[in-house]
Structure formats: structure tokens, C-alpha cells
Motif scaffolding. Sequence first.
Motif, PDB file in Angstrom:
ATOM      1  N   MET A 141      52.931  14.793 -19.435  1.00  0.00           N
ATOM      2  CA  MET A 141      53.271  16.207 -19.520  1.00  0.00           C
ATOM      3  C   MET A 141      53.710  16.787 -18.179  1.00  0.00           C
ATOM      4  O   MET A 141      54.392  17.814 -18.135  1.00  0.00           O
ATOM      5  CB  MET A 141      52.086  16.991 -20.083  1.00  0.00           C
ATOM      6  CG  MET A 141      51.740  16.601 -21.513  1.00  0.00           C
ATOM      7  SD  MET A 141      50.319  17.488 -22.188  1.00  0.00           S
ATOM      8  CE  MET A 141      51.001  19.140 -22.319  1.00  0.00           C
ATOM      9  N   ASN A 142      53.339  16.136 -17.088  1.00  0.00           N
ATOM     10  CA  ASN A 142      53.721  16.593 -15.749  1.00  0.00           C
ATOM     11  C   ASN A 142      54.981  15.911 -15.228  1.00  0.00           C
ATOM     12  O   ASN A 142      55.419  16.199 -14.115  1.00  0.00           O
ATOM     13  CB  ASN A 142      52.570  16.363 -14.752  1.00  0.00           C
ATOM     14  CG  ASN A 142      51.503  17.447 -14.834  1.00  0.00           C
ATOM     15  OD1 ASN A 142      51.493  18.379 -14.057  1.00  0.00           O
ATOM     16  ND2 ASN A 142      50.604  17.317 -15.792  1.00  0.00           N
ATOM     17  N   ALA A 143      55.560  15.012 -16.017  1.00  0.00           N
ATOM     18  CA  ALA A 143      56.769  14.314 -15.589  1.00  0.00           C
ATOM     19  C   ALA A 143      57.914  15.308 -15.415  1.00  0.00           C
ATOM     20  O   ALA A 143      58.032  16.284 -16.165  1.00  0.00           O
ATOM     21  CB  ALA A 143      57.144  13.253 -16.614  1.00  0.00           C
ATOM     22  N   ASP A 144      58.768  15.062 -14.417  1.00  0.00           N
ATOM     23  CA  ASP A 144      59.831  16.012 -14.079  1.00  0.00           C
ATOM     24  C   ASP A 144      60.711  16.355 -15.282  1.00  0.00           C
ATOM     25  O   ASP A 144      61.045  17.524 -15.504  1.00  0.00           O
ATOM     26  CB  ASP A 144      60.704  15.447 -12.956  1.00  0.00           C
ATOM     27  CG  ASP A 144      59.972  15.373 -11.626  1.00  0.00           C
ATOM     28  OD1 ASP A 144      58.904  16.025 -11.496  1.00  0.00           O
ATOM     29  OD2 ASP A 144      60.453  14.672 -10.711  1.00  0.00           O
ATOM     30  N   GLY A 145      61.100  15.363 -16.053  1.00  0.00           N
ATOM     31  CA  GLY A 145      61.962  15.605 -17.198  1.00  0.00           C
ATOM     32  C   GLY A 145      61.301  16.475 -18.247  1.00  0.00           C
ATOM     33  O   GLY A 145      61.934  17.369 -18.827  1.00  0.00           O
ATOM     34  N   ARG A 146      60.017  16.240 -18.480  1.00  0.00           N
ATOM     35  CA  ARG A 146      59.271  17.023 -19.460  1.00  0.00           C
ATOM     36  C   ARG A 146      59.132  18.467 -18.990  1.00  0.00           C
ATOM     37  O   ARG A 146      59.277  19.408 -19.774  1.00  0.00           O
ATOM     38  CB  ARG A 146      57.894  16.387 -19.662  1.00  0.00           C
ATOM     39  CG  ARG A 146      56.967  17.113 -20.599  1.00  0.00           C
ATOM     40  CD  ARG A 146      57.427  17.087 -22.027  1.00  0.00           C
ATOM     41  NE  ARG A 146      57.642  15.734 -22.534  1.00  0.00           N
ATOM     42  CZ  ARG A 146      57.903  15.465 -23.807  1.00  0.00           C
ATOM     43  NH1 ARG A 146      58.025  16.440 -24.687  1.00  0.00           N
ATOM     44  NH2 ARG A 146      58.087  14.224 -24.191  1.00  0.00           N
ATOM     45  N   VAL A 147      58.858  18.644 -17.712  1.00  0.00           N
ATOM     46  CA  VAL A 147      58.714  19.998 -17.155  1.00  0.00           C
ATOM     47  C   VAL A 147      60.031  20.763 -17.254  1.00  0.00           C
ATOM     48  O   VAL A 147      60.067  21.931 -17.646  1.00  0.00           O
ATOM     49  CB  VAL A 147      58.246  19.923 -15.687  1.00  0.00           C
ATOM     50  CG1 VAL A 147      58.236  21.311 -15.050  1.00  0.00           C
ATOM     51  CG2 VAL A 147      56.850  19.300 -15.610  1.00  0.00           C
TER      52      VAL A 147
END
Length: 229
Positions: A141-147
Motif C-alpha cells: 500500500m506504500n509502494a510509489d505506484g499505489r500511492v
Amino acid sequence: NPGRDVFNMKADDVLAPKRQAEIAQVVEALKRFRPTKIAVESEVGDDRVPRRYADYLAGTHELSRNEVEQIGFRLAKELGHKTIYPVDVEAEFPFQRVVDYAKATGRSQELEAMMSGIGDMVKAQGQYLATHTVLETLLFMNADGRVAEDVGLYYRQAHFGEPGDWAGADLVSDWFRRNMRIYSNVVQLVGSPSERVLVMFGAGHLGWLRHDFASDPTFRLRTLADFAR
């Protein structure tokens, strides 16, 4: 999850032994950051969370299922912190105005399709948690793409409006202002250049707060991935 969002992720019981062991793994990862203060999603100026933390230190409060306590309280205690810092700001989220605008302009189906996509994203997060550890899920959930995807969904709501009735733009503006106020509250906690503040907030705030701190040249932004190894 307190269940106050439009869509809320479903999760199994974090008090189960398996999840408790996984939460301990999260705490160990966060300890590598060596935070000097922990800022949490609780109303600034409200002393209920600091009082519960004090009771937890005294052995008179049992941890609830809330992430502030499961992660924040545990980590603070292990680091020898005397208190926890609430930095949240309650604010209006005028989503109904967007709904009313879409209905009045014949765009309800468009809005419903967009919101269905958000619901699918939240459902997918719950499915990921069901087959992964708490730490793995937080990294997901903290991955750049997800953010970036999450922030983009807010901006899509700004498409609903027109000159004189900026329904969606006003909603996003209110959300931006809330997060700027949270950012400002965190800034006030910094007492020296060596301060390391851990900020714990719901995923909807993540991209906005990251932007705020990354844009401030007096801060160095670190993320969970920097310490989870």
C-alpha cells in the motif's frame, strides 16, 4: 479500520496470534528508523490518545485493534517514548455535493463507474492482506505506484464541476487543506535538525502528506521500504 470512509477495507482479526506476530515484525522494521516522536491520526489537542498511552505504560490499558495502539503504542513503549502526538485535523469532505452535481448534469453513471473502481481497489487491498503478512501489505500500500494511483483518484473527482460550481475541485481542495494542516501540525513537533518523526495515517492521506514533506527542503522524507528488510 474505523469504517468512516466511503469504502473500507475488510480485514481479519489483528488480535489473532498470527497477526500479532506480524505486527511485531512491523514494529521491528520501524525501530530501524529510530523515531524520536510518533505522530498519529488522532485529533490534535485531544488528550485521549496520550492518556491511553500513559495507561498502557502503567499496565492499566489493554491494546485495542486500532493501528494507533497496535503499532504506535507498542513502538513508542519499546523506544522509551513518554507520549504519543495526535496531529489530525477534522474537516468537511463534501462528497454529497459531487453526487448532487453529477445527478443534476446527467453524469451519475460516470461518477458511479469511477467510485466502483475505487471500491474494487479497496477490495483488492483486502484480498492482498488475506494472503500476505501485515508488513507485506503495508509495503504494497506504500509502494510509489499505489500511492500515485490513490492521489489520481482524488483528482478524477475534480472533473465534476464547472465555472461557478466547482463541486469536485472544492472537494479536492478541502482534502488538500486538511492534509496541509496535518503537515503543519507535524512541523510543530520538530525541535532540532536531528528529529525523526514517524507519521502514521490512513492510506488516503499518504500521497498528499508525502508531497508536503518532499516539497519542504528542510525535511528528508523516508518511507517504510527504506527500513523493511
